[in-house]
Structure formats: structure tokens, C-alpha cells
Design a protein around this motif. Structure first.
Motif, mmCIF file in Angstrom:
data_model
loop_
_atom_site.group_PDB
_atom_site.id
_atom_site.type_symbol
_atom_site.label_atom_id
_atom_site.label_comp_id
_atom_site.label_asym_id
_atom_site.label_seq_id
_atom_site.Cartn_x
_atom_site.Cartn_y
_atom_site.Cartn_z
ATOM 1 N N LYS A 1 18.590 50.071 47.261
ATOM 2 C CA LYS A 1 19.613 49.541 46.305
ATOM 3 C C LYS A 1 20.653 48.903 46.805
ATOM 4 O O LYS A 1 20.920 47.978 46.493
ATOM 5 N N GLN A 2 21.320 49.384 47.875
ATOM 6 C CA GLN A 2 22.357 48.904 48.588
ATOM 7 C C GLN A 2 22.053 47.441 49.206
ATOM 8 O O GLN A 2 22.609 46.334 49.063
ATOM 9 N N GLY A 3 20.720 47.493 49.887
ATOM 10 C CA GLY A 3 20.202 46.368 50.473
ATOM 11 C C GLY A 3 20.038 45.163 49.362
ATOM 12 O O GLY A 3 20.365 44.092 49.677
ATOM 13 N N GLU A 4 19.543 45.577 48.341
ATOM 14 C CA GLU A 4 19.159 44.803 47.146
ATOM 15 C C GLU A 4 20.526 43.988 46.714
ATOM 16 O O GLU A 4 20.470 42.766 46.296
ATOM 17 N N MET A 5 21.431 44.870 46.413
ATOM 18 C CA MET A 5 22.670 44.503 46.037
ATOM 19 C C MET A 5 23.390 43.336 46.882
ATOM 20 O O MET A 5 23.872 42.452 46.425
ATOM 21 N N TYR A 6 23.317 43.761 48.083
ATOM 22 C CA TYR A 6 24.260 42.923 49.108
ATOM 23 C C TYR A 6 23.099 41.659 49.500
ATOM 24 O O TYR A 6 23.798 40.450 49.467
ATOM 25 N N ALA A 7 21.966 41.707 49.444
ATOM 26 C CA ALA A 7 21.168 40.486 49.502
ATOM 27 C C ALA A 7 21.357 39.487 48.284
ATOM 28 O O ALA A 7 21.196 38.261 48.526
ATOM 29 N N GLU A 8 21.553 40.026 47.165
ATOM 30 C CA GLU A 8 21.838 39.396 45.853
ATOM 31 C C GLU A 8 23.170 38.404 46.030
ATOM 32 O O GLU A 8 23.161 37.302 45.758
ATOM 33 N N PHE A 9 23.973 39.096 46.799
ATOM 34 C CA PHE A 9 25.222 38.545 47.058
ATOM 35 C C PHE A 9 25.335 37.443 48.041
ATOM 36 O O PHE A 9 25.638 36.578 47.944
#
Length: 145
Positions: free
Chosen positions: A68-76
Motif C-alpha cells: 500500500k505504501q509502495g502504491e501510494m508512493y508510485a502514484e506520487f
């Protein structure tokens, strides 16, 4: 959740997270290695570092996927790329040139700078590389519905 500065990762790690997000599935190490023309052992080392930092899950014998953290960061990371590309396209670069040029330096642009540029541009919804999302990045006073 950790505060995102946008400067946490090296350019290679930024590229890996964006690649995995765009795939939208578990990605094999060999697929990443061949896409980036990097030795599989180097790719594995980088992926292990990303997993240790909480951005990826390692799925044995299958590959990696985003936490989830990786997904949010990748979206940024995608948002940052699209805003910076749009900015350069406003100053004479073609869409392709802007996208390519931003890829050279985007890992060194902070979230704070991106947010200020986005605000100054009127929170654009579309860039030269695709849709620009804002819902996970905005302060409460600037949410798009």
C-alpha cells in the motif's frame, strides 16, 4: 504513514516503482531486468532494498508487487513526472522531449516543489503523459471532486 518528501529514492528505484505500478500486477525480476537492461542480480538487490523499505512485497517464485505504501508512493511519482513534463511543455519542449527530459532529473524534485508548481498551474487534470490525479496529494483546501 511516513511523510513523503519525494527525495527518498534513487532514480533507479523511482523507475522500478513506476514500472511496477504501470504493470498493475506481480512483476518478475527478469521482466524488470530486461526492460531496464540491467543484470538480474543488480535488479534483485534493488528490489530487496525496496522491499526492506516497505515499498514492495516479494512473492516467492512469482516476483514483486507494491505494498500500500509502495502504491501510494508510485502514484506520487507518476504525478510528479506528469506535472514536471507539463511544465516543460509550456516552455517549448514537445511532449516527447518534455517526458524524456523530466526522466533525467525528476527523482531530485521534492514533493513540496511539485505541489507548489501544481498549484501555480491551477491543478491541471491532464498532462502531456496522461491524467494527473490529485486526491491523495492535496491539502484539504484543494480537493477535486
Amino acid at each position: 504513514m511516513t511523510v513523503i518528501t519525494g527525495l527518498e529514492l534513487s532514480p533507479r528505484k523511482v523507475d522500478y516503482l513506476k514500472f511496477i505500478l504501470k504493470k498493475g500486477r506481480t512483476v518478475k525480476t527478469t521482466e524488470i531486468s530486461s526492460s531496464f537492461k540491467v543484470d538480474p542480480s543488480t535488479t534483485s538487490k534493488t528490489l530487496n532494498e525496496l522491499a526492506a523499505s516497505g515499498y514492495l512485497n516479494h512473492v516467492p517464485y512469482k516476483g514483486v508487487d507494491l505494498t500500500k505504501q509502495g502504491e501510494m508512493y508510485a502514484e506520487f511519482l507518476i504525478r510528479r513526472h506528469r506535472i514536471m513534463s507539463l511544465l516543460l511543455s509550456h516552455y517549448g519542449l514537445s511532449s516527447e522531449e518534455a517526458c524524456e527530459e523530466v526522466s533525467r532529473f525528476e527523482a531530485y524534485v521534492s514533493k513540496e516543489a511539485v505541489d507548489k508548481i501544481c498549484s501555480a498551474m491551477g491543478h491541471p487534470m491532464f498532462g502531456v503523459c496522461g491524467e494527473i490525479t490529485h486526491e491523495k496529494c492535496f491539502h484539504d483546501e484543494h480537493r477535486h471532486e
